[in-house]
Design an enzyme around this catalytic site. Structure first.
Site, PDB file in Angstrom:
ATOM      1  N   GLN A  45       0.956  -1.073   0.039  1.00  0.00           N
ATOM      2  CA  GLN A  45      -0.200  -0.068   0.042  1.00  0.00           C
ATOM      3  C   GLN A  45       0.834   1.251   0.026  1.00  0.00           C
ATOM      4  OE1 GLN A  45      -2.261   2.819  -0.046  1.00  0.00           O
ATOM      5  NE2 GLN A  45      -3.813   1.060   0.606  1.00  0.00           N
ATOM      6  N   ARG A  47       0.053   4.277   0.509  1.00  0.00           N
ATOM      7  CA  ARG A  47      -0.573   5.337   1.569  1.00  0.00           C
ATOM      8  C   ARG A  47      -0.209   4.588   2.805  1.00  0.00           C
ATOM      9  NH1 ARG A  47      -6.829   7.051   2.890  1.00  0.00           N
ATOM     10  NH2 ARG A  47      -6.391   8.745   4.283  1.00  0.00           N
ATOM     11  N   SER A  61     -19.877   6.527  10.515  1.00  0.00           N
ATOM     12  CA  SER A  61     -20.624   6.773   9.214  1.00  0.00           C
ATOM     13  C   SER A  61     -21.188   5.269   8.728  1.00  0.00           C
ATOM     14  CB  SER A  61     -20.101   7.351   8.126  1.00  0.00           C
ATOM     15  OG  SER A  61     -20.832   7.500   7.076  1.00  0.00           O
ATOM     16  N   GLY A  66     -23.694   2.106   6.412  1.00  0.00           N
ATOM     17  CA  GLY A  66     -22.971   0.830   5.931  1.00  0.00           C
ATOM     18  C   GLY A  66     -21.915   1.432   5.086  1.00  0.00           C
ATOM     19  N   LEU A  68     -20.901   2.482   1.457  1.00  0.00           N
ATOM     20  CA  LEU A  68     -21.692   2.673   0.284  1.00  0.00           C
ATOM     21  C   LEU A  68     -20.856   2.585  -0.879  1.00  0.00           C
ATOM     22  CD1 LEU A  68     -23.244   5.999   1.685  1.00  0.00           C
ATOM     23  CD2 LEU A  68     -24.086   3.800   1.708  1.00  0.00           C
ATOM     24  N   GLU A  86      -8.455   0.561   1.250  1.00  0.00           N
ATOM     25  CA  GLU A  86      -8.106   0.112   2.641  1.00  0.00           C
ATOM     26  C   GLU A  86      -8.539   1.036   3.822  1.00  0.00           C
ATOM     27  OE1 GLU A  86      -3.933  -0.880   5.160  1.00  0.00           O
ATOM     28  OE2 GLU A  86      -3.976  -0.986   2.725  1.00  0.00           O
ATOM     29  N   ARG A  87      -8.843   2.443   3.516  1.00  0.00           N
ATOM     30  CA  ARG A  87      -9.468   3.044   4.319  1.00  0.00           C
ATOM     31  C   ARG A  87     -10.571   2.630   4.852  1.00  0.00           C
ATOM     32  NH1 ARG A  87     -12.359   7.846   4.434  1.00  0.00           N
ATOM     33  NH2 ARG A  87     -12.092   9.320   6.126  1.00  0.00           N
ATOM     34  N   ARG A  88     -11.973   2.297   4.119  1.00  0.00           N
ATOM     35  CA  ARG A  88     -13.132   1.862   4.078  1.00  0.00           C
ATOM     36  C   ARG A  88     -12.786   0.375   4.986  1.00  0.00           C
ATOM     37  NH1 ARG A  88     -14.656   1.905  -1.681  1.00  0.00           N
ATOM     38  NH2 ARG A  88     -12.507   2.863  -1.957  1.00  0.00           N
TER      39      ARG A  88
END
Length: 300
Positions: A45, A47, A61, A66, A68, A86-88
């Site tokens: 990755q 980042r 959120s 959920g 989105l 990856e953030r999600r």
């Protein structure tokens, strides 16, 4: 004649949208639900910093509405390797999800790495040093020239070359740039100095005087022409300034890896405190078990 490789920038762009949590799913994509424990982060990755505050906001959120926008993944053994999202993924773990929506694409290692880099660049998720390291890793892994790498990811060769120049800066300058204390413009202006001591002095001057990029360029030009260097802080103060910035960077990386807020308080002598945030009793038990061993809680 060998077939000329096609740049990935345009073809892959449709997979990635400006707002990863709200935009529509790309046309023709098939979304499936995958067990979160069978989805794995990309070890390459680009980042490196995931801010814990924004991760928690996204987790809140996700708990409410959920995920989105599905993650983009590729097959990896019995599970999936993340290409984008990856953030999600990290926020979903914090939110306690057992399954997440994914789009599975048939990418080889080279195409997957290029796609991940493109996704981060399009969303401006990379700080300048992570971006430069992303280019360098991509070039090294696939033995590419700057021009070849630029073509693969849909960037100009000059953009790639200018980004890579930042990696010639000393670690102190790279650390402040990654944290956003100085800008890429400030950093590029320092490159001609070469001397690490002069760069260190300039870094402190930039922060303390809130110097513009133009002012830094003029100061560097003056030094190169034989003018007096900027020295307005003691070496100890300069060292501590950089040290604290590095501690902040380490805390950010720890928070990203642990999926929780991490604070490091250091007095500059090597002594200090580490604070880990937990979200419920089960989370606390997991932390204690990881730090002290699984038998620790049994003995209480």
């Amino acid at each position: 004649m060998a077939k000329k490789p096609m740049g990935l920038g345009k073809g892959l762009g449709d997979l990635f949208v400006e707002s990863p949590e709200t935009e529509a799913i790309p046309e023709g994509a098939v979304v499936i639900s995958a067990a979160i424990d069978r989805v794995y982060p990309d070890e390459k990755q680009h980042r490196k910093i995931f801010h814990d505050d924004s991760l928690q906001e996204l987790a809140d959120s996700i708990s409410a509405v959920g995920v989105l926008q599905p993650l983009t993944v590729r097959k990896f053994g019995a599970g999936y390797r993340i290409i984008s999202g990856e953030r999600r993924y990290r926020a979903s773990k914090i939110a306690g999800l057992s399954e997440i929506p994914v789009i599975v694409v048939d990418f080889d290692e080279k195409k997957a790495q290029a796609a991940a880099l493109i996704e981060n660049l399009q969303r401006e998720d990379l700080n300048p040093i992570d971006e430069a390291n992303g280019y360098a890793t991509f070039m090294r892994d696939f033995n590419l020239t700057q021009e070849q790498a630029a073509k693969e990811i849909g960037k100009s060769r000059a953009a790639v070359a200018n980004a890579l120049r930042l990696l010639n800066l000393p670690a102190s300058a790279q650390s402040l740039l990654k944290q956003g204390v100085i800008s890429a413009g400030h950093a590029r202006a320092l490159i001609p100095l070469k001397d690490e001591g002069l760069i260190q002095d300039m870094l402190i001057a930039i922060v303390e005087r809130e110097m513009s990029v133009r002012q830094v360029e003029e100061a560097v030009k003056n030094m190169l022409e034989g003018g007096a260097p900027i020295r307005k802080v003691t070496p100890a103060a300069a060292k501590n300034e950089v040290y604290q910035a590095q501690m902040k960077e380490i805390a950010g990386k720890a928070a990203a890896n642990l999926g929780r807020k991490v604070a490091i308080r250091d007095d500059g002598t090597g002594r200090g405190k580490i604070t880990l945030e937990y979200y419920d009793s089960k989370d606390l038990e997991e932390i204690l078990s990881s730090l002290c061993g699984e038998e620790f809680l049994l003995n209480l």
